[in-house]
Scaffold this motif. Structure first.
Motif, mmCIF file in Angstrom:
data_model
loop_
_atom_site.group_PDB
_atom_site.id
_atom_site.type_symbol
_atom_site.label_atom_id
_atom_site.label_comp_id
_atom_site.label_asym_id
_atom_site.label_seq_id
_atom_site.Cartn_x
_atom_site.Cartn_y
_atom_site.Cartn_z
ATOM 1 N N ASP A 15 0.851 -1.185 0.000
ATOM 2 C CA ASP A 15 0.000 0.000 0.000
ATOM 3 C C ASP A 15 0.890 1.239 0.000
ATOM 4 O O ASP A 15 1.760 1.387 0.867
ATOM 5 N N THR A 30 -1.925 0.610 -4.921
ATOM 6 C CA THR A 30 -1.496 -0.690 -4.407
ATOM 7 C C THR A 30 -0.701 -1.402 -5.493
ATOM 8 O O THR A 30 -1.063 -1.349 -6.671
ATOM 9 N N THR A 243 -2.738 -7.235 12.973
ATOM 10 C CA THR A 243 -3.047 -6.667 11.678
ATOM 11 C C THR A 243 -2.681 -7.679 10.597
ATOM 12 O O THR A 243 -1.887 -8.587 10.825
ATOM 13 N N SER A 245 -4.271 -9.631 6.634
ATOM 14 C CA SER A 245 -5.465 -10.223 6.028
ATOM 15 C C SER A 245 -5.926 -11.482 6.747
ATOM 16 O O SER A 245 -7.128 -11.711 6.901
ATOM 17 N N SER A 271 -5.137 -3.911 7.705
ATOM 18 C CA SER A 271 -3.917 -3.298 7.195
ATOM 19 C C SER A 271 -3.496 -2.151 8.106
ATOM 20 O O SER A 271 -4.346 -1.460 8.675
#
Length: 281
Positions: A15, A30, A243, A245, A271
């Motif tokens: 990111d 991204t 943090t 996914s 994220s």
């Protein structure tokens, strides 16, 4: 106008955010992920060059703050810093671990234990300024408990060794159409084996209703707490944030694994980038 470029770089995606000197988000994008430990200078240059074409900010950058997977030693950080400087001749370039970025995003200048569960996994004791203690991740071959790569590795192993329930195993074989030779090729010969293994995680997520699959995920998360979080002083009293996914999409099972071992999770996010925007703004 002088802008800041912030990057949160994981193994699967990066990111990027451009902040104005007043803290306003000017642009964001991204790109495909990079692990600095496993990337040489030409690969980094190519990856960063593609982002430069998207953002078009080379002449207005004053600061770069890059938080990256694999940025574990001064030598690796220097390699990344040089690659960034070749693309963006900024006045100041800071390269740190993705773990420090996650800690700053979640705790600001307060103490806590920060954990990352994404393609890989990591954890650290944050003193409000820096990571004061880190149980090394050791990567997806030797560690990375609870990560996407570890979950994928466990799924593949159980499928081909006959431990999965037959109906689930048949679904796995029909979904991916991979034989032993394919698995060995993807894992031992091709680059980014960790990303390949993590790409199998949606199969697990879609079948959490199955007791075997649920237990598989729960066991991996339990191993992460047992082998990493439990090793920090104050692990059961300090704020504990996650943090990534995997942490975000498996939040309920992650909390169950934490509760079973006496840990209390205070925050789970997908994220760190929004927290990093606030930190650097």
């Amino acid at each position: 106008m002088k802008n800041k470029l912030i990057a949160d770089a994981g193994s699967s995606k990066i990111d990027w955010v451009v902040l104005s000197d007043s803290g306003e988000v000017m642009d964001r994008t991204t790109s495909i992920g990079v692990n600095a430990l496993m990337s040489d200078a030409p690969h980094l240059a190519g990856a960063f060059g593609k982002v430069a074409d998207k953002l078009g900010i080379s002449e207005t950058l004053n600061e770069i703050h890059y938080y990256g997977a694999g940025c574990a030693t001064p030598q690796i950080c220097h390699k990344v810093s040089k690659a960034l400087a070749d693309i963006w001749p900024a006045g100041s370039i800071s390269v740190s671990s993705d773990l420090l970025g996650a800690a700053r995003a979640n705790f600001g200048q307060n103490r806590g234990i920060i954990c990352i569960l994404g393609t890989g996994s990591n954890s650290g004791l944050y003193d409000g300024h820096d990571i004061s203690h880190n149980i090394p991740s050791l990567g997806f071959i030797l560690g990375d408990e609870g990560s996407g790569a570890a979950l994928g590795k466990r799924l593949v192993g159980d499928a081909f060794k006959g431990h999965l329930p037959k109906s689930i195993r048949d679904q796995f074989m029909n979904t991916y159409e991979l034989g032993v030779a394919d698995i060995l090729d993807y894992t031992y010969r091709r680059p980014a084996a960790n990303r390949f293994l993590a790409s199998l995680v949606p199969f697990l997520r879609e079948r959490l209703w199955n007791p075997y699959i649920y237990s598989l995920v729960l066991e991996e998360f339990s191993a992460f707490f047992r082998r990493n979080v439990a090793m920090y002083t104050g692990a059961r009293t300090l704020p504990l944030a996650f943090t990534g996914s995997i942490a975000y999409h498996f939040a309920d099972i992650l909390r169950e694994a934490a509760d079973r071992q006496g840990f209390k999770i205070t925050k789970i996010s997908s994220s760190p980038i929004e927290g990093l925007i606030q930190f650097h703004a």
